[in-house]
Structure formats: structure tokens, C-alpha cells
Design an enzyme around this catalytic site. Sequence first.
Site, PDB file in Angstrom:
ATOM      1  N   HIS A 100       0.834  -1.204   0.000  1.00 64.72           N
ATOM      2  CA  HIS A 100       0.000   0.000   0.000  1.00 64.72           C
ATOM      3  C   HIS A 100       0.869   1.254   0.000  1.00 64.72           C
ATOM      4  O   HIS A 100       0.739   2.121  -0.874  1.00 64.72           O
ATOM      5  CB  HIS A 100      -0.916  -0.028   1.232  1.00 64.72           C
ATOM      6  CG  HIS A 100      -1.821   1.156   1.351  1.00 64.72           C
ATOM      7  ND1 HIS A 100      -3.139   1.127   0.929  1.00 64.72           N
ATOM      8  CD2 HIS A 100      -1.607   2.415   1.809  1.00 64.72           C
ATOM      9  CE1 HIS A 100      -3.689   2.331   1.133  1.00 64.72           C
ATOM     10  NE2 HIS A 100      -2.779   3.124   1.680  1.00 64.72           N
ATOM     11  N   GLU A 101       1.760   1.323   0.973  1.00 66.24           N
ATOM     12  CA  GLU A 101       2.615   2.518   1.057  1.00 66.24           C
ATOM     13  C   GLU A 101       3.567   2.557  -0.142  1.00 66.24           C
ATOM     14  O   GLU A 101       3.901   3.633  -0.636  1.00 66.24           O
ATOM     15  CB  GLU A 101       3.372   2.544   2.379  1.00 66.24           C
ATOM     16  CG  GLU A 101       2.499   2.471   3.638  1.00 66.24           C
ATOM     17  CD  GLU A 101       1.376   3.489   3.705  1.00 66.24           C
ATOM     18  OE1 GLU A 101       1.522   4.582   3.119  1.00 66.24           O
ATOM     19  OE2 GLU A 101       0.328   3.186   4.326  1.00 66.24           O
ATOM     20  N   HIS A 151       1.770   4.323  -2.853  1.00 68.34           N
ATOM     21  CA  HIS A 151       1.858   5.781  -2.633  1.00 68.34           C
ATOM     22  C   HIS A 151       3.236   6.294  -3.058  1.00 68.34           C
ATOM     23  O   HIS A 151       3.359   7.330  -3.713  1.00 68.34           O
ATOM     24  CB  HIS A 151       1.684   6.103  -1.141  1.00 68.34           C
ATOM     25  CG  HIS A 151       0.260   6.143  -0.667  1.00 68.34           C
ATOM     26  ND1 HIS A 151      -0.708   6.927  -1.263  1.00 68.34           N
ATOM     27  CD2 HIS A 151      -0.353   5.511   0.367  1.00 68.34           C
ATOM     28  CE1 HIS A 151      -1.861   6.773  -0.604  1.00 68.34           C
ATOM     29  NE2 HIS A 151      -1.672   5.921   0.386  1.00 68.34           N
ATOM     30  N   GLU A 168      -4.568   7.805  -3.139  1.00 70.48           N
ATOM     31  CA  GLU A 168      -5.054   6.530  -2.614  1.00 70.48           C
ATOM     32  C   GLU A 168      -5.319   5.530  -3.737  1.00 70.48           C
ATOM     33  O   GLU A 168      -5.175   4.321  -3.544  1.00 70.48           O
ATOM     34  CB  GLU A 168      -6.317   6.779  -1.777  1.00 70.48           C
ATOM     35  CG  GLU A 168      -6.778   5.599  -0.960  1.00 70.48           C
ATOM     36  CD  GLU A 168      -5.897   5.306   0.259  1.00 70.48           C
ATOM     37  OE1 GLU A 168      -4.952   6.076   0.532  1.00 70.48           O
ATOM     38  OE2 GLU A 168      -6.159   4.288   0.926  1.00 70.48           O
TER      39      GLU A 168
END
Lengths: 499, 499
Positions: free
Chosen positions: B263-264, B267, B293
Amino acid sequence: MKAYADFIELVKEYYDVSSVEMLLDWDQETYMPPEGVKDRSLQLATLSKVAHEMLTSDRMASLIKELGTAAVHDALTTEQQANVRRAEWEYHRAAAIPSSFVKEMAKKKSEAFHQWTKSRAKSDFASFAPYLFKLVEMKKQEAEYIGYEDRPYDALLDGYERGLKVSKLEPLFSELANGLSSMVGRIRDSGTEPDTSFITCGYPIEDQKKFCRRLTDFISFNYERGRMDEAPHPFTAGTLHDTRITVRYYPEDPRPAFFSALHEGGHALYEQGFIEEHYGTPMGQAVSLGIHESQSRLVENIIGRSLPFWKHWYPALADTFPKQLEGRSVEEWYAAVNDVRPSLIRVESDEVTYNLHIIIRFELEDAIFSGKLDPKDAPQAWDEHMEKYLGVKVPDSANGILQDIHWSQAYFGYFPTYTLGNLYSAQFYDTMKKDMPDMDQQLERGEFAPTLQWLRDNIHKKGGMYEAEELVEEVTGEPPSHEPFMAYLENKFGGLYGI
Amino acid sequence: MKAYADFIELVKEYYDVSSVEMLLDWDQETYMPPEGVKDRSLQLATLSKVAHEMLTSDRMASLIKELGTAAVHDALTTEQQANVRRAEWEYHRAAAIPSSFVKEMAKKKSEAFHQWTKSRAKSDFASFAPYLFKLVEMKKQEAEYIGYEDRPYDALLDGYERGLKVSKLEPLFSELANGLSSMVGRIRDSGTEPDTSFITCGYPIEDQKKFCRRLTDFISFNYERGRMDEAPHPFTAGTLHDTRITVRYYPEDPRPAFFSALHEGGHALYEQGFIEEHYGTPMGQAVSLGIHESQSRLVENIIGRSLPFWKHWYPALADTFPKQLEGRSVEEWYAAVNDVRPSLIRVESDEVTYNLHIIIRFELEDAIFSGKLDPKDAPQAWDEHMEKYLGVKVPDSANGILQDIHWSQAYFGYFPTYTLGNLYSAQFYDTMKKDMPDMDQQLERGEFAPTLQWLRDNIHKKGGMYEAEELVEEVTGEPPSHEPFMAYLENKFGGLYGI
């Protein structure tokens, strides 16, 4: 008083920004990824400009002026007066310099630092030279902006140790150089040489780290208000509730780790010892770099390289490194951590030769800023000075003129404060021993609390109340002098080397 | 053009200070010692004031005005116009708010955050309530400063996703809620339940860390320009050459680590994919939180929880954790990482129920800011909403209203962007699959480069050229909609649960 309250608000905001700059430097040396330097140099340049604008704002100027008028000034407490006095000094130094110059300097420093790391790795002074020359040129300009009575270099010295001048340092350093050179010669002639083979035979870094943690716990470094990390050039940075020390580890030899931990720990005790209510004001900050250094050298050397200290710690050390220390005594360890040997690298040098390294840097800087030495001839001058004072031949610039970070950061005038720190530390120690005649016995029993309390009461809690010379007189009853330091060395190394 | 050059200089200085604030937040969540929060909150308050003053200076105002006049504006390139447009929007939002209010808000946020960590640990809403109420009150005031057409809450939504309004979200979220609730019901009724026993039986954290490093290397997170650290609430912070991701590790279950890393990492790919020449300007920054996101959720869920992805990675995983995965197949792993189960904690929820958690937060925030819900009744409303949408009973506030960091940071209006990100990600994915019909086969072969190139070309390199809705239309040919996301879920979970 409204003017004072407004003044303090500005001072604290300025402190906030300055302390963030320090944290960014810390991050740069510890966790920042390699390419982050691009963004970091922009951030630091902007913050330095912001801080400079805050310090030199019209509002600050008028408040300082108002607080300086006799009637207003007399209504202030002594502590408030100290805050005004020190802020005024900073204000005048900063206001002399244009904001654009400050931002430009920050950028040039970043670039120079970046180049220095590369040039040093290749031991290539020529590639660093243009950056160094530019910084010297800008610092000369800065000295002109700030002004001076005798020499341009004085304007730079004053930035680290208020009121310091070449004319004060020259006699002090000249007597010191004589005394140290003579001692180095006597030690050499003594024929005594401690065995250091067992201290350079490999000490696992993880175990070194754990031992550093124990040493710093022992001196009461507060980990709720601080951290210890690894950095190639150890330093201390931070604020009252967030003081960060860094340590360097060599796999073969634990001395750099243990003594950088104690050195930075000494700095940190000072930072952690300021009074809460003075946070963000000069009263809650160090007097000067020299006084700061006195705290680190006292803990690192006078305490940390003493026999009583190791009489307490040696059993634990031998437990941690049983193979390396098998059959060795605390006296052998004590001799090995006090090995006096003229060498190339300042940060690895012993208590006797260390200040000769500093005196060399002082003489070169003074010559450069008084125009007697062209920076392009500095490498040759470096090597000649090393030969003259230490009798060593410099093989390459990585082990010579490129060894220190300072010039890449435009810290000209900074080095002398290291030696002042050593001198102050010995003076403070003399008074300490008078106040606590059983200090050695305490250390041998593993008691550090009385020592720390003495430092808290006599130095830390006073924050920025006095200037450096005043504080030395206030605490010891004598002005700064090289004599207590020389006497300390004579006593210690007289015993170790039978001289 | 002089005005534009001056404008960009100011914009970049503002960016420098803002990016330092981000770094201070990162440090606070990773390395700062516990008591450092006192000093940090002062530093952040001052920097937020400085940044605000930079953004709203008279000089910035007059440059924006000048660059907005027709003749000047027309002479700008499209990219320059985008920079002016986005800076103008930020300027207007900031200029509406007094600088003292900004500093006060920063302080209140620090205090509230500090209290939240304590209140959550004790599961004690009452001790956090006064801080929350104060922040709500200040945010209501902020909405009044900024202004709005329909509802105060719109002024806050706009801060995270320009132009976002309750009137846009309500129909979108209402259809989405219906679709998701129905799907949750069908999954429950299917009687299918993946075996997750082997995924919660203990995975050594050091091995999890090494595997996270491999996963992030795989997606081309650039470690020369970034770091990965540990944090209890993972997030990404940083700048183009220094992008930092954080991951949380649970000793029993590796899913939080692997999927927070992905997820990060998603980003971070966005941040690392901006064009160098636009550094520090809106053109070199994210469009909005929703678009940001979309990048994280695409990598975490659509790619990272897909069967092709794990067909490539499962052998390496089974090598790393042979005991835990003994006798298990990639299909069992795939089912376990896609376990759909109504639960209490948003950040641990699955792709189907996740957005119901968001819709609950949106409804509560909207009710609070339109005055329909007194914040003191929020815990009860929270529990009722959890029962209504997810059918779960909230046992205590740590597992209920106190679970998220956001309200302690006054991030009201932020949550909806998470769901927008999910919707956008599915829309982007549809277009991606059209452009690269063999994307699944690529992932199965361990090829991520084409996917990254598609994201670079279609999203990352465009930086702040478009607004969120414009970008979605530009890339996919359709306005934002919940339908592609629902179709994606139907397809994926239809297969997994036979519904």
C-alpha cells in the site's frame, strides 16, 4: 512586561526553526537516503533564510532596542537581561548579513559537503578545492559584513565563542604548544609503549552497541528524552526533551565507540540539564561551543579514560568480551585507552596530541583569513605543520587536510573551541575535586550521581546566564588558563609513562 | 516571465517548509523519543505558522493576481497555468484563515494526538472527548472562514479533494453502500469460509521485514531515494528524492506487513514518479488524496491481492516460511488474503467491507458538521452505524470510535478520499487491462515494469496538471463512478465465494 513577552515569543519561534535545522542535519547524517541530499539542501537553505528573517525582523529590532533602554533594562530580572543580551548579540551578527547571502551560503555549504564526502573518499583535494575556495571567499565577505577590530578571523571566532579573538588565543595556544610538544617528546623518550594488540583484535559491533548503551545509562543519559544512533562523524543534536547522540563503530577496535558515546553523552547531559522554564531562550541553551566541549571532554576523558572509572567498569567489560580480554588487567586496559602516539587523524588522537591537531588548524585558518596563506597552498601548509608539531608525514589528503567535516560546512573559527573545551574541563575538574575530594572513590564504586549533580548545579542549570570566561571564573575562581590542563596531563601521563 | 519566476520561487520555498513539516511528522511516528513530543509540537506549530505566512504573503497575493489577469495568463504554458491554478486555490483557502488560528490549530492537534494515544490505550473516550470537541469547534470555525455554498463540511472536503461536496458523495456512497451490503450478505450466505489458520500461526518479524524488502524492490520502490521503516499507523511521507514508507508488523500474521508495504509502496511510486523539473511546484505533486489513494490501493489490492501476483510470489514465500506454509497451495494463500469478514477495525478490513467503514465515518462527520449530531453522542452513533452496516457489536471504544488517528489530527473530510481512491483504482485498472490485455500473464511471470510504465505515463508524470475528476476522465474516458469498482469486486469475490 509586554515588550519582554513579545520578545520572548519571537525568540522562541526563532529557536523552533533553528532546532528543526539541527534535526534535519541529524537526519541527513543518520537515516536520509543517499539522493535525499538534493531535497534536503533546498529545505535547509529555505529554513536558514526563514530563521535569519525571523531573527532580523523589524519587530525584533525594535523590541531589542526597547528592552535595551536603561529604564526598561533595569526593570528586567538578571535572567531576562541575559536573554536580551545574548539575543542582541545574535541579532547584531545576523542583521549585518543580507538574507540572500544566508540562503546562498546554505546552498554552497550543502554542495561543498556533498563534494567533500566524494573528494575525501578519493583522497582528491583538487576536486574539493573550488568549493573550499568559494566558502572561504564567502566567509571573508561575512567577516566584512559583521565587522571586527583587529582581524577578519575574529569575526568568525566570535560566532562560536563570544568575544574570542586571535590576540587571546595566540599566547594561550603558544604556551600550550610548547608544553605539549615537550610532553610528547618526553613520552617518546620514555621508551614506554602500552600493549594495544588486545584492543584492536576485533570486537563485535552488536556487543559494542550494548556496552555503549550501558555506559550512557550509567552517566544518566535520559532515553525517554533522547536517542543514540550510528553516524560516521559523531555529534549531538536536539532539544531539551529530544537530545540525540551518535556514535561510530569500528569492528576491530571498541575505543571509537566507547569514547564517542561518552563524549556525545557529555554533550547530551548539558542539553538535558537546562531548566525547563527557559526552553527555547538563551537561558535554556549552551553558553558557547567551548563550554559545550568542556562537558563532553570531561565525561569522555577526565572521567571516561580514568583508572577509577575503569576499575568499576572493567569486570563488566571483561564479561562482555571474555575472549579479547582474557588474561588482561584493568591497568593494561587503562594504559591501552591512554596510548599517546602522534598520529594523522584528529578524532582518533589521544589527550596529549589532540590539541596540537587543533593548533595546526587554528594557525592555518588564521593565516588564510589574514591573507598570509592562499587556500590553494593549504595542503602543503597542512603537511608541513603536521611534520613540525607531530613529526608525522601525511601520506594523502584523506588522512590530511580532507579529514574533517568542518571546512566543508564553512565552520571556520570552530576548531579552537575544542581546545578551549579541554582547558575549561580541566579547570572545572580541579574545582570538582576540591568540592568532592572522594570523587575517585565514588567513580570506583560506580557512583556517578554526585558528579552529575555537581555539573547540573555549577554548569548546566546556569544555561546562558554567563559568557564562557565569566562562567569559568564564577565556577573556578580563576580566568581561563592552560595550566590546570597541563597539570592534569602531567599528573596522569607522568604516572602512565613514568616521566 | 518575471512574475512567474518570482511566483515559482515563493511556491518552492513554501514547499520546502511544508515538506519539512512532513518529515517532522515522519520522525515523530518512527524515531522520536517519547518525551520529544513537547518540543515537536512547538516546532510544528511554528512551522505551520511560517508556511501559512509564506503562502498568504502580500507578495504571493499580488503575484497570483498578476498571473491571473487575462493577458498574462494566456502567455503561460498549460503547465504554468496548472501551477498558478492550484496555488491560487491553496492561497484562497489559506488566506481566509488567520495565521494565529493556524498556529493554535497546530498546537491543539498535537495535544489531541497525544491524548488520543493515551485514551485509546485505555479505551476511554471520555478523556479524549474534550480534545475532539475543541477540534470540531475549530474546524467549524475554519469552514466559516473558508466559506461554502451548501454545507460547512464541503469546505473541509474541498481541502483534500478539490471541489468535493456532500451532494456529490451522497448518491455515490448510497449506491455503493447498497451494493456492498448486498455482497456482504451473499458472501455470508454462501457458507464459504477460507481457512486462515495457517496465516495467523506466527511469522518471525525479521523474515517479514526481509520479504517486505523484496516486495517493495519488486514494485521498483527506489531505495536510493527512499526508506522503509516501522510505524504503528503506516503512512508515506517525503519528497521526490526522499520518499519514506512505513510498515507495521504483527508477529502472528504477516498480512498487515505485506499489504501495508505494498500500500505505502503504491503511494511512494506516485511520489517517486513526478517529473524532476517540477520539483516543489504543484505540477510535481499529487492531484489529490483520492488519486494518491488510487495508487496505493491499486498496488495493494488489485495487484497485491490478485492470484497472478501470488502465483509469481508464492514459491518464494513458501521458501521463506516453509513451516507455516507446509502443504498449502497458492490458491489457499490467495483465499486467505482475501478473507471477507465484517470486523471492527477499518485498517484490517477486506476489500468488500472496507468502504462500509468509510461510509460510516462520512455519515458521522457530515452529521456532526451539519449540527445533526452532537459530538458527545458520537460513540453511540458509531456503534449503531457499525451494527447497521456491518452487523458487528462494538465492545469498547478502542475497537470503535477511538481506532483511527484522523480525528485526533483534525482530519475531518479526509476519510471519503479513501473510498474515492478505491473507486478510481478500479477505473484505472479497467483502462490498464484494455491497454495491456496480458497484464495478468506479466504479473504471473514476475514482470512489473509494464504496469509501472503505464502508471508513470498515465498518472505519475502528469503530476498536478488536472483535477481528480478530470484526470479520471482523461485516463479512462469516463467520469468517476462506483460501477467499475463493484464489477471488479463481483468478478473477484464471485470467483472466490461462488456467488
